[in-house]
Design a protein around this motif. Sequence first.
Motif, PDB file in Angstrom:
ATOM      1  N   GLU A   1       5.519  -9.843  -1.153  1.00 22.31           N
ATOM      2  CA  GLU A   1       6.367  -8.613  -0.478  1.00 22.31           C
ATOM      3  C   GLU A   1       5.155  -7.671  -0.120  1.00 22.31           C
ATOM      4  O   GLU A   1       5.775  -7.041   0.962  1.00 22.31           O
ATOM      5  N   ASN A   2       4.422  -7.635  -0.577  1.00 22.91           N
ATOM      6  CA  ASN A   2       3.091  -6.342  -0.395  1.00 22.91           C
ATOM      7  C   ASN A   2       2.452  -6.919   0.959  1.00 22.91           C
ATOM      8  O   ASN A   2       2.472  -6.197   2.046  1.00 22.91           O
ATOM      9  N   GLU A   3       2.436  -8.214   1.126  1.00 24.07           N
ATOM     10  CA  GLU A   3       1.613  -8.618   2.284  1.00 24.07           C
ATOM     11  C   GLU A   3       2.598  -8.536   3.519  1.00 24.07           C
ATOM     12  O   GLU A   3       2.310  -8.615   4.570  1.00 24.07           O
TER      13      GLU A   3
ATOM     14  N   ASN B   1       4.946  -6.470   4.102  1.00 21.62           N
ATOM     15  CA  ASN B   1       4.914  -5.298   4.662  1.00 21.62           C
ATOM     16  C   ASN B   1       3.927  -4.900   5.594  1.00 21.62           C
ATOM     17  O   ASN B   1       4.242  -3.883   6.567  1.00 21.62           O
TER      18      ASN B   1
END
Length: 423
Positions: free
Chosen positions: A367-369, A371
């Motif tokens: 999820e962090n990547e 974004n």
Amino acid sequence: MKKFDKVIAITVLVYLVTSLGLLALLRGMNNKSSSEYKVEINKIYLGLVEGTSFAEPDLSSYEFIKSVSFLPESSQTSKGDIEEFYKNTNGLEYEIKPWYNEDKLLGYLRFNYVSRNSHNSILFKVEFMLFIFEAIIISVLFYVRNSILKPFNTLSEMPYELSKGNLKEELKENKNRYFGKFLWGINVLRENLDYHKIKGLKLEKEKKLLLLSISHDIKTPLNTIKLYAKAIEDEVYDTNEKKILAAKQIQEKSLEIENFVKEIIKTSSEDLLEIEVNNSEFYLKDLIDKVIVTYKEKCTLKMIDFIVGDYSNKLVKGDLNRAFEVIGNIIENAFKYGDGKEIKISFYEEDYCQLIKIFNSGETISENEFNHIFDSFYRASNARDKQGNGLGLYICKYIMKKMDGEIFAECEKEGMSFTLVLR
């Protein structure tokens, strides 16, 4: 060119050998016929002279002799009979032999025959047709040599020159039906490369000037910060009011430096994305047909299922070539980061917009990547061993915004999908 010239030489040589072979065959046939018909004449003649009266022989077993006639030696023979005896008959050749009974001349025998010389005309016709055929082949070969291979040989050096950076040599355009458009395209490519080379040098110069200018501008607030920090460290300020004033000065100068950094980032982004987008209208079918022609076979070779769903041929706003560039970038990413099982293109309509959804199977990212996938120079963890610079999706988003559209990404259960929104 030398190899093609050898092909022409071999063609001429084959023709000469064939032609001379036919002439030799013709000569051999003529020599054979001249002896064969004489043998038949002698055979018939010997059979006739054994008797004392003329009787027309049976000629069914003879190939060359067609008829035999007799002119008796007599004072009563009319002039008309003599003329008729020597008259040509149906274009046949003839030979006349005297007929003796011991020492007495009984008359003359005429043998009408056909020789193989009559085949000469057929062979000459074959020779003539062979010459015409050879002339046509040679003409076609020379046309290919001068109109296709020779111009292409000239053009073949141009890409090599471009690769070396020789961008000043211009190809003369002509009306060649095969290479006219190619010449035009090469010259446009050369001009674009030359333009970007000049632009790159100019940009490099501007960057150096910008760095020098900003370096000079940053020194002033940076020196001020260092001065106030040193004063605080040495406890120069004896009251809280002076310390607070020094902190405010440090904060203001820090903001100045931050603004300089923002200006650098803004300038770099503008230079990076100077992409021309010609907004007009195009049919959706033209875009999808171009995608299918480019990637259908490529997916087949990679054993990837390439599925294109049903759609209505709408007229959409934007730049056809730039829209194809966006889809191409997404599909190329699917080749790199997908699992090689499936690429599927679906179509939807929503709020007077055409949505094109491109799905590829494979592992999703965190999820962090996720974004940051549209950020410039950002590369996710699955791209470490892949070539790239992290600008593909950033450029895609930039192009879609320039076309008054949008692009969205979504992590699905079995892969990733990107949705293009066209007005």
